[in-house]
Design a protein around this motif. Structure first.
Motif, PDB file in Angstrom:
ATOM      1  N   GLU A 154     -43.667 -58.802  -0.925  1.00 18.29           N
ATOM      2  CA  GLU A 154     -44.267 -60.137  -1.229  1.00 18.29           C
ATOM      3  C   GLU A 154     -45.682 -60.248  -0.973  1.00 18.29           C
ATOM      4  O   GLU A 154     -46.379 -61.266  -1.582  1.00 18.29           O
ATOM      5  CB  GLU A 154     -43.364 -61.121  -0.438  1.00 18.29           C
ATOM      6  CG  GLU A 154     -41.942 -61.414  -0.688  1.00 18.29           C
ATOM      7  CD  GLU A 154     -41.648 -61.919  -2.386  1.00 18.29           C
ATOM      8  OE1 GLU A 154     -42.802 -62.104  -2.922  1.00 18.29           O
ATOM      9  OE2 GLU A 154     -40.966 -62.442  -2.596  1.00 18.29           O
ATOM     10  N   ARG A 166     -47.603 -63.800  -2.217  1.00 21.24           N
ATOM     11  CA  ARG A 166     -46.586 -64.867  -1.774  1.00 21.24           C
ATOM     12  C   ARG A 166     -46.530 -64.661  -0.207  1.00 21.24           C
ATOM     13  O   ARG A 166     -45.862 -65.764   0.246  1.00 21.24           O
ATOM     14  CB  ARG A 166     -45.326 -64.549  -2.524  1.00 21.24           C
ATOM     15  CG  ARG A 166     -45.161 -64.835  -3.691  1.00 21.24           C
ATOM     16  CD  ARG A 166     -44.192 -65.079  -4.541  1.00 21.24           C
ATOM     17  NE  ARG A 166     -42.546 -64.579  -3.957  1.00 21.24           N
ATOM     18  CZ  ARG A 166     -41.423 -65.255  -4.389  1.00 21.24           C
ATOM     19  NH1 ARG A 166     -41.508 -66.336  -5.028  1.00 21.24           N
ATOM     20  NH2 ARG A 166     -40.450 -64.618  -4.054  1.00 21.24           N
ATOM     21  N   VAL A 167     -47.054 -63.709   0.243  1.00 21.09           N
ATOM     22  CA  VAL A 167     -47.035 -63.927   1.895  1.00 21.09           C
ATOM     23  C   VAL A 167     -48.665 -63.304   2.262  1.00 21.09           C
ATOM     24  O   VAL A 167     -49.115 -62.554   1.567  1.00 21.09           O
ATOM     25  CB  VAL A 167     -46.196 -62.738   2.626  1.00 21.09           C
ATOM     26  CG1 VAL A 167     -46.423 -62.378   4.026  1.00 21.09           C
ATOM     27  CG2 VAL A 167     -44.694 -63.142   2.369  1.00 21.09           C
ATOM     28  N   VAL A 185     -46.184 -67.575   4.439  1.00 16.45           N
ATOM     29  CA  VAL A 185     -45.695 -67.812   3.162  1.00 16.45           C
ATOM     30  C   VAL A 185     -46.643 -68.657   2.318  1.00 16.45           C
ATOM     31  O   VAL A 185     -47.278 -69.696   3.096  1.00 16.45           O
ATOM     32  CB  VAL A 185     -44.226 -68.422   3.152  1.00 16.45           C
ATOM     33  CG1 VAL A 185     -43.947 -68.765   1.518  1.00 16.45           C
ATOM     34  CG2 VAL A 185     -43.417 -67.149   3.672  1.00 16.45           C
ATOM     35  N   VAL A 197     -39.250 -66.970  -0.940  1.00 12.17           N
ATOM     36  CA  VAL A 197     -39.345 -65.864   0.121  1.00 12.17           C
ATOM     37  C   VAL A 197     -38.014 -66.388   1.138  1.00 12.17           C
ATOM     38  O   VAL A 197     -37.482 -65.461   1.470  1.00 12.17           O
ATOM     39  CB  VAL A 197     -40.782 -65.683   0.639  1.00 12.17           C
ATOM     40  CG1 VAL A 197     -40.605 -64.774   1.872  1.00 12.17           C
ATOM     41  CG2 VAL A 197     -41.641 -65.266  -0.521  1.00 12.17           C
TER      42      VAL A 197
END
Length: 199
Positions: free
Chosen positions: A142, A147-148, A194, A84
Motif C-alpha cells: 500500500e 495509500r500508506v 493512511v 486499507v
C-alpha cells in the motif's frame, strides 16, 4: 484406522483433531490420547509417525503457520482495492478466528515444544510472527501505491496491529469481538499512516 492410509492423510487427520481439541478444551487438554480419540484412531498411530508428542505438536504448529501463506498472498493482492483499514480488519479477523489465538498459550504452556520450535523458528511466536510479516508486506504494498505514507514505519505498525488484535480476541471464550470493534482498533492504529486513495 485402516492400514495403507497415506502418511500425509494421517498427519492431516491428527492435526485437524489437535486443532479441534485445542480450540474446544484449551492447551492443558491437548494430550496424545485426546488427539487420537478425537481423530478416531489408536494412540499408536500418532507414535508411528512422530518421535514423541512434542515432535507432533511442533509439526502441528508449523503446519498452521504454513496456512497463513495463502492469506498473505490474498491480502497483498488486495492492495489498492477497498480501504486499507477494511483490508487489515478482514485479515486480522481471519488470523484470530483461526487457531492462532489458541496456539499462543500452547507454545507458552509447553517448554519442550518451545525448544523444538526454536530449531525451525528462531524468534517470536509462530503464527503471530508470520501474521505480522503478512501485515507488514501488505502495508509495504500500500505504501508503494501511495495509500500508506512513505515515511510510515510498517515494521512497527504490523506487530502493533497483531498485538492489539490479540488483546481483542484473547480469552473471549466462544464470543469473538464484533467486526466494528476490530475495524475501530485498526483505524486507530493506522490513523497517522493512511492517506486517502489517489484519484
Amino acid at each position: 484406522m485402516p492400514t495403507g492410509v497415506a502418511i500425509r492423510d494421517v498427519r492431516e487427520q491428527l492435526f485437524d483433531a489437535a486443532e479441534r481439541v485445542l480450540l474446544r478444551d484449551g492447551p492443558s487438554a491437548l494430550t496424545s490420547r485426546a488427539v487420537t480419540a478425537e481423530a478416531g484412531c489408536a494412540k499408536g498411530v500418532l507414535h508411528r509417525h512422530f518421535d514423541d508428542f512434542d515432535a507432533f505438536l511442533a509439526e502441528f504448529v508449523l503446519d498452521r503457520v504454513d496456512r497463513i501463506a495463502p492469506q498473505a498472498a490474498a491480502l497483498c493482492e488486495s492492495a489498492g482495492t477497498g480501504t486499507v483499514a477494511g483490508n487489515l480488519a478482514d485479515a486480522l479477523t481471519a488470523v484470530f478466528e483461526s487457531v492462532a489465538v489458541a496456539i499462543v498459550p500452547l507454545v507458552i504452556f509447553r517448554d519442550e515444544l518451545r525448544a523444538r520450535l526454536r530449531e525451525a523458528w528462531p524468534a517470536g511466536v509462530p503464527v503471530l510472527t508470520e501474521a505480522a510479516i503478512m501485515i507488514a508486506s501488505y502495508l509495504s504494498a500500500e505504501q508503494a501505491l501511495g495509500r500508506v505514507a512513505e515515511d510510515a514505519d510498517v515494521g512497527t505498525l504490523a506487530p502493533t496491529l497483531i498485538g492489539a488484535g490479540h488483546l481483542l480476541y484473547a480469552d473471549r471464550g466462544t464470543t469473538p469481538p464484533q467486526a466494528g470493534a476490530v475495524h475501530k482498533m485498526v483505524t486507530a492504529v493506522i490513523a497517522g499512516a493512511v492517506r486517502e486513495p489517489l484519484p
